[in-house]
Motif scaffolding. Structure first.
Motif, PDB file in Angstrom:
ATOM      1  N   GLY A   9       0.903  -1.176   0.027  1.00  0.00           N
ATOM      2  CA  GLY A   9      -0.207  -0.077   0.007  1.00  0.00           C
ATOM      3  C   GLY A   9       0.954   1.792  -0.091  1.00  0.00           C
ATOM      4  N   GLN A  25      -6.280   0.822   2.020  1.00  0.00           N
ATOM      5  CA  GLN A  25      -5.863   0.313   1.097  1.00  0.00           C
ATOM      6  C   GLN A  25      -5.708  -0.915   1.143  1.00  0.00           C
ATOM      7  OE1 GLN A  25      -2.598   2.540  -0.895  1.00  0.00           O
ATOM      8  NE2 GLN A  25      -3.892   4.089  -2.479  1.00  0.00           N
ATOM      9  N   THR A 190      -1.178  -1.094  -4.290  1.00  0.00           N
ATOM     10  CA  THR A 190      -2.051  -2.691  -3.852  1.00  0.00           C
ATOM     11  C   THR A 190      -2.274  -3.188  -5.574  1.00  0.00           C
ATOM     12  OG1 THR A 190      -4.135  -1.176  -3.720  1.00  0.00           O
ATOM     13  CG2 THR A 190      -2.086  -2.124  -1.488  1.00  0.00           C
ATOM     14  N   ILE A 215      -5.839  -2.126  -9.426  1.00  0.00           N
ATOM     15  CA  ILE A 215      -6.952  -2.091  -8.737  1.00  0.00           C
ATOM     16  C   ILE A 215      -7.753  -1.809  -8.632  1.00  0.00           C
ATOM     17  CG2 ILE A 215      -4.030  -0.539  -7.228  1.00  0.00           C
ATOM     18  CD1 ILE A 215      -5.349   1.940  -9.223  1.00  0.00           C
ATOM     19  N   LEU A 218      -9.833  -0.327  -4.738  1.00  0.00           N
ATOM     20  CA  LEU A 218     -10.097   0.917  -4.706  1.00  0.00           C
ATOM     21  C   LEU A 218     -10.611   1.237  -4.766  1.00  0.00           C
ATOM     22  CD1 LEU A 218      -5.575   1.882  -4.969  1.00  0.00           C
ATOM     23  CD2 LEU A 218      -8.080   0.410  -2.635  1.00  0.00           C
ATOM     24  N   ILE A 226     -10.092   7.991  -1.393  1.00  0.00           N
ATOM     25  CA  ILE A 226      -8.571   7.451  -1.330  1.00  0.00           C
ATOM     26  C   ILE A 226      -7.456   8.038  -2.166  1.00  0.00           C
ATOM     27  CG2 ILE A 226      -7.036   5.715  -1.762  1.00  0.00           C
ATOM     28  CD1 ILE A 226      -9.254   3.472  -0.343  1.00  0.00           C
ATOM     29  N   TYR A 228      -4.267   7.819  -4.869  1.00  0.00           N
ATOM     30  CA  TYR A 228      -4.222   6.421  -5.440  1.00  0.00           C
ATOM     31  C   TYR A 228      -2.542   7.282  -5.499  1.00  0.00           C
ATOM     32  CZ  TYR A 228      -8.042   4.276  -6.916  1.00  0.00           C
ATOM     33  OH  TYR A 228      -9.484   3.638  -6.861  1.00  0.00           O
TER      34      TYR A 228
END
Length: 229
Positions: A9, A25, A190, A215, A218, A226, A228
């Motif tokens: 992460g 994450q 991740t 991803i 996510l 979040i 990235y």
């Protein structure tokens, strides 16, 4: 066999751990793996950010897990004419490395002068040998460019590691130069890369890349909040 190469992460590089954002994450990654994968074994980089990511997934599960130092980030540095000091192998200037034929060859890359002056071959060899040991334990023995089935290999194995070492392992499994993968691929925190064996041809198999940089767990950045990066 199904191999999952998973980047850690979002990192706090100074302290070699996850940021608060990185923990979120990793939790979302864990939820995704719980729903879509039946992980039989896990291998973790010895570095803190990958350890933390893996442990979030492993918490409360009875899954064999092993820490491997060869899975640590592939932070080898090589010289480049446009940098005053050696740089990470994924940061070479395009106008320079693309003009060196050896960088495109899975064997000849080792003979490029900049590579010979670095630890790239030593680290690459250690990673390849480490990966082959894992596969041998899980039913696949390397013979030349293919793997031979020695036991049941119908299982999913997860590697919690880093971008660079993921590129190296994929290059080895696909039989291409690691420099091409390191320069040509990119992965967010991740991100999951998935490789599966092609089992149509008897006891000898090769790996196929089914996805890289996934991803999807996510969600939409606008909805999740979040970061990235």
């Amino acid at each position: 066999m199904r191999l999952l190469f998973i980047r850690h992460g979002e990192p706090d590089y100074e302290h070699d751990c996850l940021t608060e954002n990185g923990v979120i994450q990793a939790q979302k990654l864990s939820e995704r793996l719980d729903k879509t994968e039946n992980v039989a074994a896990a291998y973790l980089s010895s570095m803190g950010r990958a350890q933390q990511t893996g442990r979030i997934f492993l918490k409360g599960k009875i899954i064999p897990a092993k820490t491997c130092d060869w899975l640590r980030e592939f932070d080898v540095k090589v010289s480049d004419p446009d940098w005053p000091d050696p740089v990470p192998v994924w940061d070479l200037y395009p106008k320079n490395w693309t003009e060196i034929p050896g960088y495109y060859d899975r064997k000849a890359f080792a003979d490029v002068p900049a590579v010979k002056q670095s630890e790239l071959v030593k680290r690459y060899t250690a990673a390849c040998e480490g990966l082959d040991e894992v596969l041998a334990v899980n039913g696949l023995r390397r013979e030349g460019g293919v793997y031979v089935k020695t036991d049941s290999h119908d299982k999913t194995i997860a590697f919690f590691c880093h971008f660079g070492i993921t590129c190296v392992m994929i290059s080895y499994l696909l039989g291409v130069s690691p420099v091409i993968m390191l320069q040509g691929l990119s992965a967010e925190p991740t991100a999951v890369a998935t490789l599966c064996t092609d089992d149509r041809f008897g006891d000898k198999v090769n790996f196929r890349l089914h996805g890289f940089g996934d991803i999807s767990h996510l969600g939409n950045v606008a909805d999740s909040g979040i970061n990235y990066k």
